[in-house]
Each structure stands twice: as structure tokens, then as C-alpha cells.
Write a protein that holds these residues in place. Structure first.
Motif, PDB file in Angstrom:
ATOM      1  N   GLY A  27      -8.653   6.193   1.316  1.00  0.00           N
ATOM      2  CA  GLY A  27      -7.387   5.558   0.984  1.00  0.00           C
ATOM      3  C   GLY A  27      -7.558   4.411   0.011  1.00  0.00           C
ATOM      4  N   ASN A  28      -8.550   3.578   0.240  1.00  0.00           N
ATOM      5  CA  ASN A  28      -8.784   2.440  -0.650  1.00  0.00           C
ATOM      6  C   ASN A  28      -9.232   2.887  -2.038  1.00  0.00           C
ATOM      7  N   PHE A  84      -5.897  14.677  -1.296  1.00  0.00           N
ATOM      8  CA  PHE A  84      -6.464  14.500  -2.622  1.00  0.00           C
ATOM      9  C   PHE A  84      -7.086  15.810  -3.079  1.00  0.00           C
ATOM     10  N   GLN A  85      -6.709  16.270  -4.264  1.00  0.00           N
ATOM     11  CA  GLN A  85      -7.240  17.490  -4.868  1.00  0.00           C
ATOM     12  C   GLN A  85      -7.046  18.723  -3.986  1.00  0.00           C
ATOM     13  N   HIS A  86      -5.926  18.776  -3.257  1.00  0.00           N
ATOM     14  CA  HIS A  86      -5.597  19.913  -2.394  1.00  0.00           C
ATOM     15  C   HIS A  86      -6.670  20.184  -1.338  1.00  0.00           C
ATOM     16  N   ASP A  87      -7.333  19.158  -0.908  1.00  0.00           N
ATOM     17  CA  ASP A  87      -8.397  19.270   0.087  1.00  0.00           C
ATOM     18  C   ASP A  87      -7.917  18.627   1.382  1.00  0.00           C
ATOM     19  N   ASP A  88      -7.637  19.443   2.402  1.00  0.00           N
ATOM     20  CA  ASP A  88      -7.092  18.925   3.654  1.00  0.00           C
ATOM     21  C   ASP A  88      -8.087  18.063   4.426  1.00  0.00           C
ATOM     22  N   THR A  89      -9.364  18.127   4.074  1.00  0.00           N
ATOM     23  CA  THR A  89     -10.326  17.237   4.727  1.00  0.00           C
ATOM     24  C   THR A  89     -10.222  15.824   4.167  1.00  0.00           C
ATOM     25  N   ARG A  90      -9.480  15.662   3.064  1.00  0.00           N
ATOM     26  CA  ARG A  90      -9.254  14.333   2.486  1.00  0.00           C
ATOM     27  C   ARG A  90      -7.777  13.973   2.639  1.00  0.00           C
ATOM     28  N   MET A  91      -7.337  13.980   3.887  1.00  0.00           N
ATOM     29  CA  MET A  91      -5.935  13.748   4.213  1.00  0.00           C
ATOM     30  C   MET A  91      -5.586  12.257   4.137  1.00  0.00           C
ATOM     31  N   LEU A  92      -4.394  11.998   3.603  1.00  0.00           N
ATOM     32  CA  LEU A  92      -3.887  10.628   3.486  1.00  0.00           C
ATOM     33  C   LEU A  92      -2.685  10.378   4.386  1.00  0.00           C
ATOM     34  N   ALA A  93      -1.871  11.421   4.609  1.00  0.00           N
ATOM     35  CA  ALA A  93      -0.672  11.296   5.445  1.00  0.00           C
ATOM     36  C   ALA A  93      -0.196  12.704   5.802  1.00  0.00           C
ATOM     37  N   ARG A 106       0.828  -1.206   0.000  1.00  0.00           N
ATOM     38  CA  ARG A 106       0.000   0.000   0.000  1.00  0.00           C
ATOM     39  C   ARG A 106       0.861   1.255   0.000  1.00  0.00           C
ATOM     40  N   ILE A 107       2.137   1.114  -0.326  1.00  0.00           N
ATOM     41  CA  ILE A 107       3.043   2.260  -0.345  1.00  0.00           C
ATOM     42  C   ILE A 107       2.845   3.069  -1.621  1.00  0.00           C
ATOM     43  N   ILE A 108       2.557   4.344  -1.456  1.00  0.00           N
ATOM     44  CA  ILE A 108       2.432   5.263  -2.584  1.00  0.00           C
ATOM     45  C   ILE A 108       3.644   6.176  -2.605  1.00  0.00           C
ATOM     46  N   THR A 109       4.283   6.282  -3.745  1.00  0.00           N
ATOM     47  CA  THR A 109       5.420   7.191  -3.901  1.00  0.00           C
ATOM     48  C   THR A 109       5.150   8.104  -5.082  1.00  0.00           C
TER      49      THR A 109
END
Length: 206
Positions: free
Chosen positions: A99-100, A60-69, A19-22
Motif C-alpha cells: 500500500g505504501n 495491482f497489475q491484476h494480481d489478487d495476491t497484491r490486494m489493496l481493498a 490515503r484515499i485513492i480514487t
């Protein structure tokens, strides 16, 4: 092109895909999409000190409410790496609905690019000039704030970039045209004449 990708290797012990995204959020010296002008990020615009002291959200899409890390001054679930050709990132995609979904779209090629949000300290951070085709260009010479690395669908750069400020482009173009008539040579971005003239025409919207 800065491609966003995952390590889709198989874990031999557990049988799960990684699940590593680079990705590469910033590329130095690469021309942006047309923004009303062409833009470049200078390789010295981002320093290691800035990276080390930043609080950066992967979203995602510069939206901090959709934080991934998140990277907070070197700690957290996000890793940042400044290299000669740009700024790279890495994180383990969270096992959440967002995330999924993100992971599925990356693996299937629907999401391929990334971006970043930044600020500059003042007018002098941009070096304006016209290229060999007489088109307006800006080189970002200094960045004083890093805020996110973002997975995006439509980046301003084929490679990267989001800017939080706007310019009075028509005023800048008029100023450059006047300078061209007076001095003839307009391809010297280091010339104090242009710097003084252009600094009066920039209209930042914070």
C-alpha cells in the motif's frame, strides 16, 4: 484518459496526507489501444445490479495476491460507483508495504492508470463491425462478471480494460471481408447477417 489519483490534502487535525485513492476503472464509449482490433465498452454493458452483486478486488497489475481493498456485494473496504460515463472506485490505501509503495508511486506520477477484469456471457456480447477507415472494431454490449479494478502500468485502454478471452481475429476479418463483398455495406453492426456470420468465427479461450 482515466487517471488514477489520490486526494493529497492535508488533514488539519493530524497533519497527515490523505490515503484515499480514487479512480475510474471503466470508461464507456472510448476506443481501446489497438488489440488486433479496436474495442469499445457500451454504456449499458455494466448494470447497477451487476455491480451490487459482484465480488470485486482492488489490486495491482491484476494480481489478487497484491490486494489493496475489496467490494463484496456492497460491503467492504472498496467502494464502487456506476455513473453515466463509467465505473468509479475509491478506497483507503492500506498501511502495508504494498500500500505504501503504491501510494508513493501514485503521488509521484509513476502510476496514473487503471483497468478492470471482466467476462461476457456469450458471442452476442460482442458487436463486430468495420469503421469508416475499414478497420475491425468490437463493441462490448454485455458484461456478466466483474472481478477486479486494478492499478496498472500498461493498460490495454489508455483509459481502462483487461479481457480474459482471445479471438480468432484472422477468421473474423475474413468473415467481414466476405460479408463486405456480398452485401457492400459493412457498417451495420445490428444486421442479423453479420451477427450470424461472425458468431461462427469467434474462438474464445476461457
Amino acid at each position: 484518459m482515466n487517471k488514477l489519483y489520490t486526494r493529497a490534502t492535508i488533514d488539519q487535525n493530524e497533519g497527515d496526507e490523505s490515503r484515499i485513492i480514487t479512480g475510474k476503472a471503466v470508461t464507456f464509449g472510448t476506443r481501446s489501444q489497438y488489440l488486433g482490433y479496436w474495442e469499445f465498452i457500451n454504456k449499458d454493458a455494466i448494470t447497477q445490479e451487476l455491480v451490487d452483486n459482484s465480488d470485486v478486488i482492488a489490486n495491482f497489475q491484476h494480481d489478487d495476491t497484491r490486494m489493496l481493498a475489496r467490494w463484496t456485494r456492497g460491503k467492504g473496504t472498496l467502494s464502487l460507483s456506476l455513473k453515466e460515463d463509467g465505473l468509479y472506485f475509491e478506497f483507503e490505501c492500506p498501511d502495508t508495504t504494498l500500500g505504501n509503495d503504491i501510494l508513493w508511486h501514485i503521488r509521484h506520477g509513476n502510476l496514473r492508470q487503471c483497468s478492470f477484469a471482466f467476462t461476457v456471457p456469450n458471442d452476442e456480447a460482442f458487436r463486430w463491425f468495420r469503421d469508416e477507415n475499414d478497420e475491425l472494431c468490437a463493441e462490448v454490449m454485455q458484461i456478466d462478471g466483474l472481478y477486479d479494478v486494478s492499478i496498472v502500468t500498461e493498460p490495454a485502454y489508455e483509459d481502462t480494460f483487461v479481457d480474459a478471452r482471445n479471438f480468432d481475429l484472422e477468421a473474423i476479418k475474413r468473415s467481414l471481408d466476405e460479408a463486405k463483398e456480398e452485401v457492400v455495406e459493412v457498417t451495420k453492426p445490428n444486421d442479423d447477417y453479420y451477427r450470424d456470420k461472425l458468431s461462427k468465427t469467434m474462438n474464445y479461450v476461457k
